[in-house]
Design a protein around this motif. Structure first.
Motif, PDB file in Angstrom:
ATOM      1  N   UNK A  34      41.200  34.068 115.481  1.00  0.00           N
ATOM      2  CA  UNK A  34      42.591  34.199 115.365  1.00  0.00           C
ATOM      3  C   UNK A  34      42.970  35.096 116.632  1.00  0.00           C
ATOM      4  N   UNK A  35      44.320  34.849 116.740  1.00  0.00           N
ATOM      5  CA  UNK A  35      44.679  35.791 117.885  1.00  0.00           C
ATOM      6  C   UNK A  35      45.342  37.015 117.348  1.00  0.00           C
ATOM      7  N   UNK A  36      45.513  37.891 118.506  1.00  0.00           N
ATOM      8  CA  UNK A  36      46.261  39.245 118.189  1.00  0.00           C
ATOM      9  C   UNK A  36      47.465  38.974 119.019  1.00  0.00           C
ATOM     10  N   UNK A  37      48.354  38.292 118.788  1.00  0.00           N
ATOM     11  CA  UNK A  37      49.577  38.038 119.564  1.00  0.00           C
ATOM     12  C   UNK A  37      50.593  39.262 119.694  1.00  0.00           C
ATOM     13  N   UNK A  38      51.053  39.113 120.592  1.00  0.00           N
ATOM     14  CA  UNK A  38      52.478  39.828 121.024  1.00  0.00           C
ATOM     15  C   UNK A  38      53.351  39.329 122.015  1.00  0.00           C
ATOM     16  N   UNK A  39      54.617  39.634 122.103  1.00  0.00           N
ATOM     17  CA  UNK A  39      55.491  38.831 123.029  1.00  0.00           C
ATOM     18  C   UNK A  39      56.027  39.792 124.153  1.00  0.00           C
ATOM     19  N   UNK A  40      55.906  39.453 125.369  1.00  0.00           N
ATOM     20  CA  UNK A  40      56.442  40.230 126.410  1.00  0.00           C
ATOM     21  C   UNK A  40      57.650  39.494 126.826  1.00  0.00           C
ATOM     22  N   UNK A  41      58.902  39.956 127.031  1.00  0.00           N
ATOM     23  CA  UNK A  41      60.281  39.509 127.318  1.00  0.00           C
ATOM     24  C   UNK A  41      60.530  39.970 128.828  1.00  0.00           C
ATOM     25  N   UNK A  42      60.747  39.095 129.627  1.00  0.00           N
ATOM     26  CA  UNK A  42      61.141  39.353 131.123  1.00  0.00           C
ATOM     27  C   UNK A  42      62.690  39.016 131.247  1.00  0.00           C
ATOM     28  N   UNK A  43      63.276  39.800 132.038  1.00  0.00           N
ATOM     29  CA  UNK A  43      64.672  39.408 132.333  1.00  0.00           C
ATOM     30  C   UNK A  43      64.722  39.071 133.855  1.00  0.00           C
ATOM     31  N   UNK A  44      64.993  37.907 134.224  1.00  0.00           N
ATOM     32  CA  UNK A  44      65.356  37.447 135.750  1.00  0.00           C
ATOM     33  C   UNK A  44      66.670  37.625 136.243  1.00  0.00           C
ATOM     34  N   UNK A  45      66.863  37.955 137.523  1.00  0.00           N
ATOM     35  CA  UNK A  45      68.442  37.646 138.104  1.00  0.00           C
ATOM     36  C   UNK A  45      68.097  37.056 139.473  1.00  0.00           C
ATOM     37  N   UNK A  46      68.533  35.981 139.611  1.00  0.00           N
ATOM     38  CA  UNK A  46      68.343  35.113 140.901  1.00  0.00           C
ATOM     39  C   UNK A  46      67.176  34.862 141.036  1.00  0.00           C
ATOM     40  N   UNK A  47      65.935  34.632 140.264  1.00  0.00           N
ATOM     41  CA  UNK A  47      64.577  34.623 140.372  1.00  0.00           C
ATOM     42  C   UNK A  47      63.917  35.709 140.530  1.00  0.00           C
ATOM     43  N   UNK A  48      64.497  37.007 140.372  1.00  0.00           N
ATOM     44  CA  UNK A  48      63.763  38.203 140.546  1.00  0.00           C
ATOM     45  C   UNK A  48      63.916  38.930 139.203  1.00  0.00           C
ATOM     46  N   UNK A  49      62.604  39.449 138.841  1.00  0.00           N
ATOM     47  CA  UNK A  49      62.706  40.074 137.531  1.00  0.00           C
ATOM     48  C   UNK A  49      63.223  41.749 137.610  1.00  0.00           C
ATOM     49  N   UNK A  50      64.209  41.923 136.858  1.00  0.00           N
ATOM     50  CA  UNK A  50      65.038  43.235 136.871  1.00  0.00           C
ATOM     51  C   UNK A  50      64.654  43.823 135.734  1.00  0.00           C
ATOM     52  N   UNK A  51      63.849  43.480 134.801  1.00  0.00           N
ATOM     53  CA  UNK A  51      63.628  44.405 133.572  1.00  0.00           C
ATOM     54  C   UNK A  51      62.591  43.662 132.418  1.00  0.00           C
ATOM     55  N   UNK A  52      61.837  44.349 131.804  1.00  0.00           N
ATOM     56  CA  UNK A  52      60.762  43.830 131.084  1.00  0.00           C
ATOM     57  C   UNK A  52      60.578  44.645 129.591  1.00  0.00           C
ATOM     58  N   UNK A  53      60.076  43.970 128.568  1.00  0.00           N
ATOM     59  CA  UNK A  53      60.117  44.634 127.273  1.00  0.00           C
ATOM     60  C   UNK A  53      58.871  43.921 126.632  1.00  0.00           C
TER      61      UNK A  53
END
Length: 426
Positions: free
Chosen positions: A323-342
């Motif tokens: 089994x996997x050990x999952x977690x989720x990474x959330x990336x926010x993009x503005x005009x195809x450029x990442x500006x924030x991540x959680x």
């Protein structure tokens, strides 16, 4: 009026009594501390923790452990003498302080690491009759049951040896070399291979070899010794090897994998040499990536976007190790450029993870036209790069359910809208 002499005598005796009690207290404290130290030292010397291992690279301890014997265990003297007699005397000077970040040694002699010399010197080293008798039919099926496409695309061969030391209850795995690996770098037509090994089904230890630069026939000769494993327990385990090519600028390329069930393999007769064909990794992996439940709300007044990662279900196995050990990474993009991540916390050993974690992002513009949110579901692996299980993108240009969900968020601000989405390949 007569002087009071009795009170003076009593006051003179008080410092003497205090000094005697203090001396006794000091002696008792020192004795108790010495006794505790002796007990801890004896407990450490008698206790053998499970899965303690020593990593030996060409006879040099990479991760030395405090063993009871004076000499580190990397093989008996007899087996070492036989190995030296079988292999040519290759001059090799190892200076641990001169290794680079990947654990590689400088090439003082270009002929020392060439696998062609070893191949010429040991043509009969890996074809023994004991291997054919000891390997179970199930393990042969796992290595030989290839499809027609996999047979056409040869991924190379892995050479290794297994041994069990009954005196020290130590299981020894020696990764010798790999031959005929495919070129993962299209420009130089070479690879930078290394091998990750996992003991199944517990996945308690994930170890890996050093990276060898620009070679398709790497010679590792690295020994991993696991202590505290009873011999009957060995039959219940399996060894999973993943062959990868190091990439400095992106995710490492997976060349293939090898699975060796230890049931039916007798290690009581001594060291066993074996070869296994490297097969394509997890052919059933692309059948489904699983689903992710997310909820989003756009606050037009504060110009913020609230993202809630709720659940994931039916996540596939990251590999044959379980089994996997999952977690989720959330990336926010503005005009195809990442500006924030959680990112969320890791959920251990589950295909149906419950996260329930909320993130608030500040939007740099007044609308969501050039904004997109990327969700990456990853498998947490200690000591190596985490593998992407699946990917989801929500935005104005997203296809499928991601585009429809984003349209509802824009049309109904200040409303929390949750939906399930199918994950795609990362």
């Amino acid at each position: 009026m007569a002087p009071i002499t009795t009170s003076r005598v009593e006051f003179d005796e008080i410092p003497t009594v205090v000094g005697i009690f203090s001396a006794f207290g000091l002696v008792f404290t020192v004795s108790l501390f010495a006794w505790i130290c002796c007990q801890r030292r004896s407990a450490k010397s008698n206790k053998t923790p499970p899965y303690k291992f020593v990593h030996v690279l060409k006879g040099v301890d990479i991760y030395p452990e405090n063993l009871s014997s004076k000499k580190k265990f990397g093989g008996d003297d007899k087996s070492e003498a036989k190995r030296k007699a079988a292999l040519p005397n290759l001059p090799l000077h190892l200076d641990l302080e001169k290794r680079d970040l990947n654990g590689n040694f400088p090439k003082a002699n270009p002929k020392a690491g060439s696998s062609s010399d070893l191949e010429a010197a040991t043509p009969k080293l890996f074809t023994t009759e004991t291997e054919k008798e000891a390997v179970s039919p199930e393990s042969l099926k796992s290595s030989t049951s290839l499809t027609s496409e996999e047979k056409q695309e040869k991924l190379g061969t892995l050479f290794l040896s297994l041994e069990y030391n009954f005196e020290k209850k130590a299981f020894v795995v020696n990764i010798k070399e790999a031959q005929g690996l495919p070129a993962m770098d299209e420009q130089s037509m070479t690879s930078d291979p290394y091998i990750k090994m996992t003991i199944l089904p517990e996945k308690k230890h994930k170890v890996k070899t050093r990276v060898l630069r620009k070679t398709l026939d790497p010679v590792f000769d690295e020994t991993f010794t696991f202590y505290g494993l009873p011999y009957p327990h060995i039959q219940e385990l399996s060894l999973h090897f993943t062959v990868l090519s190091f990439d400095r600028f992106s995710r490492d390329d997976v060349i293939g994998e090898v699975l060796i069930p230890l049931s039916g393999i007798e290690l009581s007769d001594g060291k066993m040499l074996m070869t296994r064909e490297i097969i394509k990794r997890n052919a059933k992996k692309s059948s489904g990536r699983g689903e992710l439940l997310v909820s989003l709300c756009y606050q037009s007044t504060t110009n913020t976007l609230t993202v809630v990662v709720l659940k994931a279900r039916h996540l596939p196995k990251s590999d044959v190790s379980g089994l996997s050990d999952p977690y989720v990474k959330v990336n926010l993009y503005h005009a195809k450029k990442r500006i924030s991540k959680k990112k969320t916390h890791v959920k251990k050993c589950t295909p149906n993870a419950v996260f329930n974690e909320l993130f608030v992002f500040d939007i740099p513009c007044e609308s969501l036209e050039e904004i997109s949110v990327e969700f990456l579901v990853l498998d947490s692996e200690r000591g190596s790069r985490n593998e992407v299980i699946g990917r989801l993108v929500l935005g104005a240009t997203a296809e499928g359910s991601g585009g429809g969900h984003w349209k509802e968020i824009c049309d109904f601000p200040r409303r929390q809208i949750a939906k399930w989405h199918m994950l795609c390949d990362g």
